[in-house]
Design a protein around this motif. Structure first.
Motif, short mmCIF file in Angstrom:
data_model
loop_
_atom_site.label_atom_id
_atom_site.label_comp_id
_atom_site.label_asym_id
_atom_site.label_seq_id
_atom_site.Cartn_x
_atom_site.Cartn_y
_atom_site.Cartn_z
N ASN A 111 13.15 27.10 28.12
CA ASN A 111 11.98 26.34 28.56
C ASN A 111 11.43 25.40 27.51
O ASN A 111 11.05 24.26 27.82
CB ASN A 111 10.88 27.30 29.01
N GLN A 112 11.32 25.85 26.27
CA GLN A 112 10.73 24.98 25.25
C GLN A 112 11.62 23.78 24.95
O GLN A 112 11.13 22.66 24.77
CB GLN A 112 10.44 25.79 23.98
N PHE A 113 12.92 24.01 24.90
CA PHE A 113 13.86 22.91 24.67
C PHE A 113 13.76 21.92 25.83
O PHE A 113 13.66 20.69 25.62
CB PHE A 113 15.29 23.46 24.57
N GLY A 114 13.76 22.42 27.04
CA GLY A 114 13.67 21.56 28.21
C GLY A 114 12.36 20.79 28.26
O GLY A 114 12.32 19.62 28.63
N GLN A 115 11.26 21.47 27.91
CA GLN A 115 9.95 20.81 27.90
C GLN A 115 9.97 19.61 26.95
O GLN A 115 9.53 18.51 27.31
CB GLN A 115 8.89 21.81 27.44
N ARG A 116 10.49 19.84 25.76
CA ARG A 116 10.52 18.77 24.75
C ARG A 116 11.36 17.58 25.22
O ARG A 116 10.96 16.42 25.10
CB ARG A 116 11.07 19.32 23.44
N VAL A 183 33.16 47.77 24.69
CA VAL A 183 31.81 47.52 24.17
C VAL A 183 31.21 46.33 24.91
O VAL A 183 31.88 45.30 25.09
CB VAL A 183 31.83 47.23 22.66
N VAL A 184 29.95 46.47 25.33
CA VAL A 184 29.25 45.40 26.05
C VAL A 184 27.87 45.20 25.42
O VAL A 184 27.13 46.15 25.21
CB VAL A 184 29.07 45.73 27.55
N ILE A 185 27.56 43.94 25.11
CA ILE A 185 26.19 43.57 24.73
C ILE A 185 25.45 43.24 26.02
O ILE A 185 25.85 42.34 26.76
CB ILE A 185 26.16 42.36 23.79
N ALA A 186 24.38 44.00 26.32
CA ALA A 186 23.68 43.84 27.60
C ALA A 186 22.18 43.76 27.36
O ALA A 186 21.69 43.94 26.25
CB ALA A 186 24.02 44.99 28.54
N GLY A 187 21.44 43.50 28.44
CA GLY A 187 19.99 43.43 28.37
C GLY A 187 19.47 42.10 28.85
O GLY A 187 20.08 41.45 29.71
N GLY A 188 18.34 41.65 28.30
CA GLY A 188 17.78 40.38 28.71
C GLY A 188 16.61 40.00 27.83
O GLY A 188 15.90 40.86 27.31
N LEU A 189 16.41 38.71 27.65
CA LEU A 189 15.26 38.18 26.92
C LEU A 189 14.78 36.93 27.65
O LEU A 189 15.54 36.29 28.39
CB LEU A 189 15.61 37.85 25.47
N GLU A 190 13.51 36.61 27.44
CA GLU A 190 12.92 35.44 28.08
C GLU A 190 12.01 34.71 27.09
O GLU A 190 11.49 35.33 26.15
CB GLU A 190 12.07 35.85 29.29
N ALA A 191 11.82 33.42 27.33
CA ALA A 191 10.83 32.64 26.58
C ALA A 191 10.16 31.70 27.58
O ALA A 191 10.37 30.48 27.54
CB ALA A 191 11.48 31.87 25.44
N PRO A 192 9.34 32.25 28.48
CA PRO A 192 8.81 31.46 29.59
C PRO A 192 7.46 30.83 29.31
O PRO A 192 6.67 30.61 30.24
CB PRO A 192 8.68 32.53 30.69
N LEU A 193 7.17 30.53 28.04
CA LEU A 193 5.85 30.01 27.68
C LEU A 193 5.95 28.55 27.24
O LEU A 193 6.19 28.24 26.07
CB LEU A 193 5.23 30.87 26.57
N SER A 194 5.81 27.67 28.20
CA SER A 194 5.70 26.23 27.98
C SER A 194 4.85 25.70 29.12
O SER A 194 4.68 26.38 30.14
CB SER A 194 7.08 25.56 27.98
N PRO A 195 4.28 24.52 29.00
CA PRO A 195 3.44 24.00 30.08
C PRO A 195 4.15 23.95 31.43
O PRO A 195 3.59 24.37 32.45
CB PRO A 195 3.06 22.59 29.58
N TYR A 196 5.37 23.43 31.45
CA TYR A 196 6.10 23.34 32.71
C TYR A 196 6.40 24.74 33.27
O TYR A 196 6.20 24.99 34.46
CB TYR A 196 7.41 22.57 32.51
N ALA A 197 6.85 25.67 32.40
CA ALA A 197 7.18 27.01 32.86
C ALA A 197 5.95 27.73 33.41
O ALA A 197 6.03 28.42 34.44
CB ALA A 197 7.80 27.81 31.72
N LEU A 198 4.82 27.58 32.74
CA LEU A 198 3.60 28.24 33.22
C LEU A 198 3.16 27.65 34.56
O LEU A 198 2.72 28.38 35.46
CB LEU A 198 2.49 28.10 32.18
#
Length: 435
Positions: A111-116, A183-198
């Motif tokens: 989101n932040q990259f896209g916002q910029r 072996v598997v790397i699993a899970g999830g992360l988010e960074a949904p804090l930008s003006p457009y995302a909010l």
């Protein structure tokens, strides 16, 4: 290979801390990490509070070239995955590249990259975006970057099912292990804090508008009015049990023994609360596939959306599956916000640490619990070691996912000379029969 999927490494980058230990301390000590948004000026928005990863700095942890090419969301995944691999004692360079896979979840990408870049597109005469726009905010970017960074050439995927995806990624990792992956790397992360995302998140009507961090997000409470967003999440190492024992893994956090995903089959509408029957069906399927009964579950970590109608649906599904006996229910989300895909992955870390420490942490932020829900909320720390935990998560527009994990019956401890000793606890025989 045994085909049994065990979790051998944890990595956390979240508002609650930059490691599993920091996260656990935040949960047990009930430290509220919500605050007014600082990543941009939230004044024009109805929601001004969120869970930010405070002072997150990737200097020295991510190559400068990659920092330019990727988003904050991917940086967090780099750090969390490196933590998890180190915690598991795995050096990817020592693995056959085709034995290592990456299965991560994402809701919204960079989101932040896209916002910029979008601001650059519409505000400057050149009307251009950077060369990496097409990949940095792409929802699969983190999986691709992790697979490149660690030379993971096994089957890799990105899961997209909103907040349910963190559980779906672990379920898919367990499937890969059963099919012969190592072996598997699993899970999830988010960074949904930008003006457009909010702005996008506010459209569903689920976000809280309370400006007090202590009262902004109160799932299952009389004063609940929605959730606040948060960033971060968790990465976990899922590994074949035989491989883990053969290499002398020092920690087996737990085993993934059951999972299920259902769908409401209808569009999400404001005020509906979703389907009780489909969520309950996912719970039953996960327990059945684990070879257990509802009475065998010692802890439930809920989705805890904080929207009254959805909390009521979740409570009704739990009553339908667990009956009057109930099951201890706890959540820490009011401390950190709703991390979407990252939140359900972090829920699994929380359940694993509860098993490891022998403590059921209290349900955070529950001042006036809704008595009509009929749930056994953990109101104070309980000294008991859960053998089986169930985690539930739901995603916008009808996704329901449930994961069942079990404390490992085989524990390994490291001796002074660095050799791993294997022992079976009293629950091993029972767990073997269940498997």
């Amino acid at each position: 290979m045994s085909g049994r999927a065990v979790i051998t490494g944890l990595g956390v980058v979240a508002p609650s801390g930059m490691s599993p230990g920091e996260h656990w301390d935040t949960v047990v000590e009930q430290r509220n990490r919500l605050r007014r948004i600082t990543l941009f000026d939230p004044s024009p928005y109805a929601t001004t509070v969120a869970g930010e990863v405070a002072d997150f700095d990737v200097t020295g942890q991510v190559d400068g070239r990659l920092i330019v090419q990727t988003d904050r969301w991917t940086w967090m995944a780099f750090v969390a995955a490196a933590q998890a691999l180190a915690d598991a004692g795995i050096d990817p360079t020592e693995l056959d590249p085709y034995d290592l896979s990456v299965i991560m979840a994402s809701s919204s990408g960079g989101n932040q990259f896209g916002q910029r870049e979008l601001q650059r597109l519409w505000s400057q005469p050149s009307r251009t975006v950077g060369a990496f726009q097409s990949i940095a905010w792409f929802y699969a970017a983190t999986v691709g970057q992790l697979s490149i960074r660690h030379q993971a050439k096994g089957q890799s995927s990105v899961i997209v099912s909103e907040a349910a995806g963190g559980l779906d990624s672990l379920a898919h990792a367990a499937r890969l292990i059963r099919r012969g992956s190592v072996v598997v790397i699993a899970g999830g992360l988010e960074a949904p804090l930008s003006p457009y995302a909010l702005s996008c998140q506010q459209r569903n009507g689920w976000l809280s508008t309370h400006s007090d961090p202590q009262r902004a997000y109160l799932p299952f409470d009389e004063d609940a009015q929605g959730h606040v967003p948060g960033e971060g999440g968790a990465a976990l190492i899922v590994e074949d049990l035989d491989h883990a024992l053969a290499r002398g893994a020092t920690t087996l956090y737990g085993e993934i023994i059951g999972w299920a995903a259902t769908h409401d089959g209808a569009h999400t509408r404001r005020g509906s609360g979703g389907s009780v029957s489909q969520y309950a069906r996912a719970m039953r399927l996960a327990v059945d596939r684990a070879g257990l009964r509802p009475g065998d579950v010692d802890l439930f970590v809920p989705d805890a959306l904080g929207v009254p109608s959805y909390d009521a649906t979740e409570a009704a599904a739990l009553r339908e599956v667990f009956g009057t006996r109930g099951v201890p229910v706890t959540s820490y989300k009011s401390l950190v916000g709703r991390l979407y895909q990252g939140g359900s992955a972090l829920d699994v870390v929380t359940a694993l640490l509860s098993m490891r420490t022998g403590v059921l942490p209290p349900f955070a932020g529950l001042r006036r619990p809704r008595t009509d829900h009929g749930l056994d909320f953990v109101s104070a720390p309980r000294r008991t070691r859960p053998d089986v935990a169930m985690i539930g998560a739901r995603g916008f527009d009808g996704f329901n996912s449930v994961l069942v994990i079990r404390r490992c019956g085989v524990e390994t401890t490291s001796s002074g000379d660095g050799e791993a000793n294997t022992s079976a606890d009293n629950g091993a025989a029972r767990q073997e029969r269940a498997a």
